[in-house]
Design an enzyme around this catalytic site. Structure first.
Site, mmCIF file in Angstrom:
data_model
loop_
_atom_site.group_PDB
_atom_site.id
_atom_site.type_symbol
_atom_site.label_atom_id
_atom_site.label_comp_id
_atom_site.label_asym_id
_atom_site.label_seq_id
_atom_site.Cartn_x
_atom_site.Cartn_y
_atom_site.Cartn_z
ATOM 1 N N CYS A 162 -45.659 35.208 -34.754
ATOM 2 C CA CYS A 162 -45.582 35.212 -37.040
ATOM 3 C C CYS A 162 -44.693 36.216 -36.797
ATOM 4 O O CYS A 162 -44.568 37.499 -36.477
ATOM 5 C CB CYS A 162 -46.720 35.161 -36.653
ATOM 6 S SG CYS A 162 -47.309 35.544 -38.492
ATOM 7 N N TYR A 212 -39.461 27.255 -43.026
ATOM 8 C CA TYR A 212 -40.934 27.325 -43.759
ATOM 9 C C TYR A 212 -41.164 26.156 -44.926
ATOM 10 O O TYR A 212 -41.608 24.492 -43.931
ATOM 11 C CB TYR A 212 -41.848 27.878 -43.835
ATOM 12 C CG TYR A 212 -42.240 28.679 -42.372
ATOM 13 C CD1 TYR A 212 -43.548 28.550 -41.906
ATOM 14 C CD2 TYR A 212 -41.779 29.737 -42.307
ATOM 15 C CE1 TYR A 212 -43.931 29.014 -40.697
ATOM 16 C CE2 TYR A 212 -42.267 30.946 -41.247
ATOM 17 C CZ TYR A 212 -43.146 30.246 -40.266
ATOM 18 O OH TYR A 212 -43.938 31.105 -39.790
#
Length: 333
Positions: free
Chosen positions: A64, A194
Site C-alpha cells: 500500500c 486508482y
C-alpha cells in the site's frame, strides 16, 4: 471489496459507495486523534495522546502506498525502536488485510490475525472500509489514527524529544508550497492511478489516466531546475509523490492501465525517484515483490491472477540530481 457493517465483517463488494457513475471516489478515513510530546491536542484541536516509547504500533502493508508513507517516516525519523510495526500479507482476501501470524497488539487486546479486529476493538459498531495504515495505541487498545497524511505529520514531530531527531519534513516557511504540491499530487497522481485502475466506464478511465500524465508532465518540467518539489529542501511532498512513482512501472502501468508512458520514460522523474530511493534507509521500505503480488491479486481487474515477471528495474543505479542546488532536510529546533 469487503467491509465492516455495524461491527460485522461482510464479504463481497460491500464498499460499493466508492463508485459513482463508473468513477472511483475514495472513502474518507475515520480515526483522527493525534500524538503530541505532552498529550496536548493536535493542530486542529484533535484529542491528543502523549508520545511514549513502546506505546504505539503501526499496522501496515508493503503493498500500500499510503502505508508506505508511514514506513518511510518511521525510518527517516529514527522511530524503529520507538514504534512497533506489523506487516500484513500483500494480497487482500475475503477477510481483508490479514497477517501471516497472530500479532501482539498490547496487554488489553488479544492477538489479531485480521486488521478489522482493530477497528471493532476501537468502535464495536464500526461501519466502513478497513484500511492500512493504522496507528494503534497498545496501552488503551484503540486506533489513534488511520489517515496516512495525519500519521506522517505525527511522526514528523511528536517523538523528537525522545529521539533527538529534529529533521522537519513540514517546515513552517514551506508549508504553503508543500500543501500546493500535495493537492496536485494527491488528486492527480496518488489517487489518480486508482481512479484509472478502478474505473468502470471508458470515459471515467480516460479522464483519470489523462489527468495522471498531465500531472506527471508538469512535475517532470518542474524537476528540470528544482531539486525537490518545494525547492531546495526535501519535504513530505516528495515522499508523498515517491510512493506512487516507485510502484508505477511495476504495477500501475500494467494493472491500472496507466500506460501512456512509464516513469522510466521521464528523465527527471526517474532520476528523482532513484535519489529518494537511495536516501538513508528508504530502500528497506520498498518491497517490489509485495507490490506486484498485491496489485495483481485484485481479481476483478486481473481474473487470471498471473503476476508478470517484469519490468527489470534498478533503483540503485546512479542519478544525476547533484547538479541542482539542494540543502537536504530542513532542521527544526
Amino acid at each position: 471489496m469487503p467491509a465492516l457493517v455495524n461491527g460485522e465483517w461482510v464479504k463481497g463488494d460491500v464498499a460499493a459507495s466508492e463508485m459513482k457513475d463508473g468513477a472511483f471516489h475514495r472513502e474518507a478515513t475515520h480515526f483522527h486523534s493525534w500524538i503530541t510530546p505532552d498529550g496536548a491536542p493536535g493542530p486542529s484541536g484533535q484529542p491528543g495522546l502523549p508520545a511514549e516509547p513502546g506505546r504505539y504500533q503501526l499496522f501496515v502493508s508493503y503493498l500500500c502506498p499510503w502505508a508506505s508513507r508511514t514506513l518511510i517516516f518511521r525510518s527517516l525519523k529514527g522511530l524503529r525502536e520507538i514504534i512497533r510495526m506489523s506487516v500484513a500479507e500483500p494480497a487482500i482476501g475475503e477477510n481483508g488485510w490479514t497477517f501471516a501470524d497472530p500479532q501482539d497488539a498490547g496487554p488489553k487486546a488479544p492477538p489479531i490475525r485480521d486488521l478489522h479486529q482493530l477497528y471493532t476493538a476501537s468502535e464495536p459498531n464500526y461501519t466502513g472500509k478497513v484500511s492500512v495504515p493504522v496507528l494503534w495505541d497498545r496501552k488503551e487498545a484503540r486506533i489513534v489514527n488511520n489517515e496516512s497524511a495525519d500519521i506522517i505529520r505525527i511522526l514528523n514531530t511528536a517523538f523528537n524529544e525522545l529521539t533527538g531527531d529534529h529533521q522537519d519534513f513540514y517546515p513552517e516557511p514551506l508549508r504553503a508550497e508543500i500543501d500546493r504540491w500535495n493537492g496536485l499530487v494527491y488528486d492527480n497522481v496518488n489517487n489518480g492511478v486508482y481512479r484509472a485502475g478502478f474505473a468502470k466506464s471508458q470515459s471515467a478511465y480516460e479522464d483519470a489516466a489523462r489527468s495522471v500524465f498531465k500531472a506527471l508532465d508538469k512535475i517532470e518540467a518542474h524537476l528540470a531546475d528544482h531539486r525537490y518539489l518545494a525547492g531546495q529542501y526535501l519535504t513530505e511532498a516528495d515522499w508523498r509523490l515517491f510512493v506512487t512513482l516507485v510502484r508505477f512501472d511495476a504495477a500501475y502501468h500494467g494493472i491500472f492501465k496507466c500506460n501512456i508512458r512509464r516513469i522510466a520514460d521521464y528523465h527527471n522523474l526517474s532520476n528523482y525517484m532513484r535519489e529518494l530511493y537511495q536516501w538513508q534507509d528508504v530502500r528497506t521500505t520498498v518491497k517490489i515483490d509485495h507490490i506486484k503480488a498485491g496489485y495483481y491479486s485484485i481479481a476483478h481487474i486481473n481474473p487470471t491472477l498471473i503476476v508478470p515477471l517484469g519490468p527489470d528495474q534498478n533503483f540503485d543505479a546512479p542519478h544525476d540530481r547533484e547538479h541542482l542546488l539542494g540543502k537536504g532536510i530542513f532542521k527544526g529546533s
